[in-house]
Design a protein around this motif. Structure first.
Motif, PDB file in Angstrom:
ATOM      1  N   VAL A   1      34.756  -6.379  12.349  1.00 31.76           N
ATOM      2  CA  VAL A   1      34.942  -5.105  11.652  1.00 31.76           C
ATOM      3  C   VAL A   1      35.220  -3.969  12.629  1.00 31.76           C
ATOM      4  O   VAL A   1      35.867  -2.989  12.281  1.00 31.76           O
ATOM      5  CB  VAL A   1      33.722  -4.735  10.768  1.00 31.76           C
ATOM      6  CG1 VAL A   1      33.563  -5.728   9.634  1.00 31.76           C
ATOM      7  CG2 VAL A   1      32.456  -4.615  11.570  1.00 31.76           C
TER       8      VAL A   1
ATOM      9  N   PRO B   1      39.451  -3.574  14.547  1.00 32.49           N
ATOM     10  CA  PRO B   1      40.515  -2.826  13.864  1.00 32.49           C
ATOM     11  C   PRO B   1      40.214  -1.346  13.718  1.00 32.49           C
ATOM     12  O   PRO B   1      41.103  -0.512  13.875  1.00 32.49           O
ATOM     13  CB  PRO B   1      40.600  -3.488  12.481  1.00 32.49           C
ATOM     14  CG  PRO B   1      39.679  -4.608  12.466  1.00 32.49           C
ATOM     15  CD  PRO B   1      38.889  -4.645  13.715  1.00 32.49           C
ATOM     16  N   ILE B   2      38.939  -1.022  13.449  1.00 27.42           N
ATOM     17  CA  ILE B   2      38.594   0.389  13.259  1.00 27.42           C
ATOM     18  C   ILE B   2      38.677   1.145  14.587  1.00 27.42           C
ATOM     19  O   ILE B   2      39.053   2.314  14.625  1.00 27.42           O
ATOM     20  CB  ILE B   2      37.176   0.519  12.670  1.00 27.42           C
ATOM     21  CG1 ILE B   2      37.024  -0.327  11.411  1.00 27.42           C
ATOM     22  CG2 ILE B   2      36.838   1.958  12.367  1.00 27.42           C
ATOM     23  CD1 ILE B   2      37.779   0.140  10.224  1.00 27.42           C
TER      24      ILE B   2
ATOM     25  N   LEU C   1      40.698   0.555  16.932  1.00 25.87           N
ATOM     26  CA  LEU C   1      42.040   0.450  17.501  1.00 25.87           C
ATOM     27  C   LEU C   1      42.693   1.792  17.835  1.00 25.87           C
ATOM     28  O   LEU C   1      43.290   1.925  18.907  1.00 25.87           O
ATOM     29  CB  LEU C   1      42.937  -0.361  16.567  1.00 25.87           C
ATOM     30  CG  LEU C   1      44.211  -0.796  17.263  1.00 25.87           C
ATOM     31  CD1 LEU C   1      43.919  -1.927  18.210  1.00 25.87           C
ATOM     32  CD2 LEU C   1      45.247  -1.190  16.266  1.00 25.87           C
ATOM     33  N   PRO C   2      42.603   2.798  16.950  1.00 28.19           N
ATOM     34  CA  PRO C   2      43.209   4.082  17.310  1.00 28.19           C
ATOM     35  C   PRO C   2      42.660   4.620  18.631  1.00 28.19           C
ATOM     36  O   PRO C   2      43.405   5.179  19.439  1.00 28.19           O
ATOM     37  CB  PRO C   2      42.823   5.006  16.150  1.00 28.19           C
ATOM     38  CG  PRO C   2      42.558   4.101  15.011  1.00 28.19           C
ATOM     39  CD  PRO C   2      42.045   2.823  15.586  1.00 28.19           C
TER      40      PRO C   2
ATOM     41  N   ILE D   1      44.128   2.386  21.509  1.00 32.41           N
ATOM     42  CA  ILE D   1      45.546   2.678  21.750  1.00 32.41           C
ATOM     43  C   ILE D   1      45.699   3.988  22.521  1.00 32.41           C
ATOM     44  O   ILE D   1      46.365   4.041  23.557  1.00 32.41           O
ATOM     45  CB  ILE D   1      46.321   2.784  20.417  1.00 32.41           C
ATOM     46  CG1 ILE D   1      46.448   1.405  19.770  1.00 32.41           C
ATOM     47  CG2 ILE D   1      47.709   3.365  20.656  1.00 32.41           C
ATOM     48  CD1 ILE D   1      47.149   1.444  18.427  1.00 32.41           C
TER      49      ILE D   1
END
Lengths: 230, 253
Positions: free
Chosen positions: A174, A177-178, A180-181, A184
Motif C-alpha cells: 500500500v 504506490p502512495i 511514488l510522487p 519521483i
C-alpha cells in the motif's frame, strides 16, 4: 467519553512520544541496525545487479539512493509499529487523555529521524562505493524533504497495516504506490543536482517535493484519527 | 426494518415493495448503456474516417481514452464514498467506494490493454517504459492493493474505515497519471506522448467525425458504463450482505 477530558497539550505529547521512540532506539538499536544493514546490502546488490560503469553510475545513483532509502524506511516503519503493538503501547496511548493526532506527530518525528539518519549515513558510503560525491548541502535538503514525505505516508499507512492480518507484507504494497510522487520528485531533484543541471531544473522538482510533502501532511493528519480509533 | 428478522422466503416480496422505483431505473440504464456501447462502436468503427497515418488501428483510441475517463469517474466516486463514509458511517457509502474501485479497476484494465494492443503495431512493442504507461500500471497496482487491504482486515467496521482512508489516498496515483505528461514527458518523451494522449495530434486536423466519435464514446464509457456497472455492483453487495445477515440469523437460531 461523554464528558470533556482535560487533554495534555498536543505538542508536549508528541514530543514525549518522539523522545520515547528515540530513547528506546538508543538502548536497543533495533531499528537503525536493521535499516542500515539492509541499506548497505541493497547498495552492494544494486552495484552488482546493474554492473555499473562510471557513466551509468552517475545516471542511476539517485535512483539507487531513493529505492534503498524507501525500502529501508518501510522496514523501519513496520518494526516501529510492531513494537507499539507488541508492548501494548498503542492501546495505552489510545486510552490516555491525549489528542489522537499527537500520536501521529510523535511517531512521525521518530520515523522521520530514523529514515533521515539512514539516508545521511548512506551519502558518504555511496560517495566511497560509487566514487561520485554526494555530499552537498542541497542534496541533504532534498534527502530531508524526501524522507519526511516517506515518514508522513508511512506513519499513517503503518498504523493501518499494523492492525490487519497480513501486517508486514501489506505495508510495502500500500505504501509504494502512495509514496511514488515523493520518490519521483526526490529522484528527479537529486539527479538534477548531481548532474550539475541549472538550479531552476532541480529547484522545480524540489519545490514539487515540498508541495507533495505539505499536501500529504495535511491529508494524513486529517485521516490519522480515522485509522486508530477503536 | 431488518430483513434478517424475516423468514428468508418472504424477503424478495419485501424487497420488491421497497425498491419499486429503483427496479425500473436499472433496466432502463442497462438498455441505454448497451445501446450506447453499440452506438459508440458504430461511430468508432464505421462512421469516422480512417486515420491517414495509423490506419484502422487508430480506431481503438475511441475506446482507449474514454475508458480512462470512465475509470477516473469511478475512482472519483470511490473518493466520494470514502469521504462520506468517514463522515456519516453509513455502510452504503462504503459499498459505493468498493463498487467504484472495482469498476474503475476494470475500466483501467481496459484502458491499459487497448493501449497495449494499439502500441504493438504503432510503437512496435507491447510495452514501453513511458512515464504515463508506467504510472498507469502503478495506479492499477495501488488499487489492487486496496483489495488486499480489504481482505486483510477481519473486523467489518475497521475494514470499511481503512478502505475509505486508502481509497482516498490511492486517488493521488490517478491524479499523477493525469498530470505526469505535463510535468515530465513534455521534455523527455515528446513524440511518444503526443501519440499516447492523442488530443494534440488530432485537434490540429480533426474532422467533425473524430469529434463526434470521441464525444459519443466519452459519454458512453465515461458516464453510462461506470454508472450502470457501479449500480449493479452496489446491488450485488447489498444482496450479499443481506444473505450474510440471513445466514447469521439462521445459524444463531
Amino acid at each position: 467519553m461523554q464528558h470533556r477530558r482535560q487533554n495534555t497539550p498536543l505538542l508536549k505529547v508528541a514530543y514525549s512520544i518522539a523522545v520515547k521512540d528515540v530513547w528506546a532506539e538508543f538502548r536497543s538499536k533495533e531499528l537503525l541496525s536493521a535499516m542500515l544493514l539492509f541499506a548497505l546490502l541493497s547498495l552492494l546488490v544494486f552495484s552488482f545487479a546493474l554492473e555499473l560503469d562510471r557513466r551509468a553510475r552517475a545516471e542511476a545513483i539517485s535512483g539507487v539512493l531513493w529505492v534503498t532509502v524507501a525500502f529501508a524506511a518501510i522496514l523501519g516503519l513496520n518494526r516501529s509499529m510492531a513494537l507499539e503493538r507488541e508492548q501494548g503501547c498503542l492501546e495505552a496511548m489510545l486510552t490516555a487523555p491525549i489528542p489522537r493526532s499527537a500520536i501521529m506527530y510523535g511517531k512521525l518525528a521518530g520515523n522521520f529521524a530514523f529514515a533521515l539518519i539512514v539516508g545521511l549515513i548512506l551519502l558518504p558510503v555511496m560517495t566511497i562505493l560509487y566514487n561520485i560525491s554526494l555530499i552537498s548541502l542541497p542534496l541533504v535538503g532534498v534527502l530531508a524533504a524526501g524522507t519526511l514525505g516517506l515518514a508522513i505516508v508511512g506513519t499513517l499507512l503503518s498504523a493501518m497495516t499494523a492492525q490487519t492480518r497480513s501486517r508486514e507484507t501489506l505495508l510495502p504494497l500500500v505504501m509504494l504506490p502512495i509514496a511514488l510522487p515523493i520518490v519521483i520528485a526526490a529522484v528527479r531533484a537529486s539527479t538534477g543536482l548531481l548532474s550539475g543541471a541549472d538550479s531552476e531544473v532541480w529547484g522545480a522538482w524540489a519545490a514539487i517535493l515540498t508541495a507533495v510533502d505539505a499536501v500529504y501532511f495535511v491529508a494524513c493528519s486529517l485521516l490519522f484519527d480515522f485509522v486508530i480509533e477503536e | 426494518m431488518s430483513i434478517a428478522s424475516l423468514p428468508s422466503d418472504q424477503a424478495p416480496v419485501f424487497e420488491q415493495k421497497r425498491t419499486v422505483n429503483r427496479t425500473l431505473v436499472l433496466p432502463i440504464l442497462t438498455v441505454l448503456t448497451l445501446l450506447g456501447v453499440a452506438a459508440g462502436l458504430y461511430f468508432a468503427l464505421a462512421y469516422v474516417g480512417t486515420d491517414k497515418v495509423q490506419g484502422n488501428v487508430q480506431r481503438i483510441f475511441y475506446i482507449h481514452m474514454p475508458a480512462f475517463f470512465g475509470a477516473f469517474v469511478a475512482f472519483g466516486a470511490a473518493v466520494l464514498g470514502g469521504f462520506m463514509y468517514l463522515r456519516t458511517r453509513n455502510t452504503k457509502w462504503d459499498t459505493l467506494g468498493l463498487a467504484g474501485i472495482e469498476v474503475g479497476f476494470m475500466l483501467a484494465l481496459i484502458n491499459i490493454t487497448t493501449g497495449m494492443i494499439w502500441s504493438r503495431p504503432i510503437w512496435n512493442t507491447w510495452w514501453t517504459w513511458d512515464p504515463r504507461l508506467t504510472l498507469e500500471a502503478l495506479m492499477i497496482l495501488s488499487y489492487a492493493a486496496y483489495f488486499v487491504l480489504r481482505a486483510g482486515v477481519e473486523n467489518v467496521e475497521t475494514r470499511r474505515r481503512f478502505a475509505a482512508v486508502y481509497g482516498m489516498l490511492a486517488f493521488t496515483t490517478v491524479i499523477l497519471t493525469l498530470v505526469i505528461v505535463r510535468t515530465t514527458a513534455a521534455t523527455i518523451h515528446p513524440v511518444v506522448v503526443g501519440g499516447e494522449s492523442g488530443e494534440g495530434a488530432f485537434s490540429l486536423n480533426a474532422t467533425p467525425g473524430v469529434g463526434a466519435a470521441l464525444g459519443v464514446n466519452m459519454l458512453v464509457w465515461g458516464v453510462l458504463v461506470p454508472v450502470t456497472l457501479t449500480w449493479y455492483r452496489v446491488r450485488l453487495q447489498n444482496r450479499a450482505e443481506k444473505i450474510a445477515a440471513i445466514k447469521a440469523e439462521l445459524l444463531t437460531k
